[in-house]
Design an enzyme around this catalytic site. Structure first.
Site, mmCIF file in Angstrom:
data_model
loop_
_atom_site.group_PDB
_atom_site.id
_atom_site.type_symbol
_atom_site.label_atom_id
_atom_site.label_comp_id
_atom_site.label_asym_id
_atom_site.label_seq_id
_atom_site.Cartn_x
_atom_site.Cartn_y
_atom_site.Cartn_z
ATOM 1 N N CYS A 119 46.731 44.801 7.624
ATOM 2 C CA CYS A 119 45.934 44.156 6.530
ATOM 3 C C CYS A 119 44.659 45.119 6.122
ATOM 4 C CB CYS A 119 44.907 42.677 6.512
ATOM 5 S SG CYS A 119 43.997 42.339 5.990
ATOM 6 N N CYS B 272 41.486 43.990 5.269
ATOM 7 C CA CYS B 272 40.707 44.024 6.605
ATOM 8 C C CYS B 272 39.475 44.659 7.206
ATOM 9 C CB CYS B 272 41.354 43.168 7.680
ATOM 10 S SG CYS B 272 42.544 41.853 7.448
#
Length: 107
Positions: free
Chosen positions: A32, A35
């Site tokens: 991700c 993230c």
């Protein structure tokens, strides 16, 4: 995520639900990109809050049941737990001020 306790099924109760202090949980995954963009913000919050707030991370790939149990539908999700209960969560990359405000609302 750098220096945070990685929480999985086996230590979730101890680290999150039984914590004496509020817990900020970052739900993330290695793949991700957003993230990773939040890492400096979460690390800054951890430094500023010190012992008043525990900061942990849950890799949803390693603990999909914990993500489902906590209603995580998007990454990254930053959730605030108090007395073992999730009281608020924000999803997606957001300015640090949004996370600071969430923490302040429940201080």
């Amino acid at each position: 995520m750098a220096n945070f306790t990685q929480v999985i099924d086996s230590n979730y109760t101890q680290e999150v639900t039984e914590s004496a202090q509020p817990v900020l949980v970052k739900f993330w995954a290695p793949w991700c990109g957003p993230c990773k963009m939040l890492d400096p913000i979460v690390e800054s919050i951890a430094e500023e809050q010190g012992d008043a707030l525990k900061v942990v991370a849950i890799n949803v790939d390693d603990a999909p049941d914990l993500a489902a149990q906590n209603g995580v539908r998007g990454l990254p999700t930053i959730a605030l737990f108090k007395a073992g209960e999730k009281i608020e969560a924000l999803t997606g990359v957001q300015p640090k001020e949004n996370f600071d405000a969430m923490i302040a609302r429940h201080a």
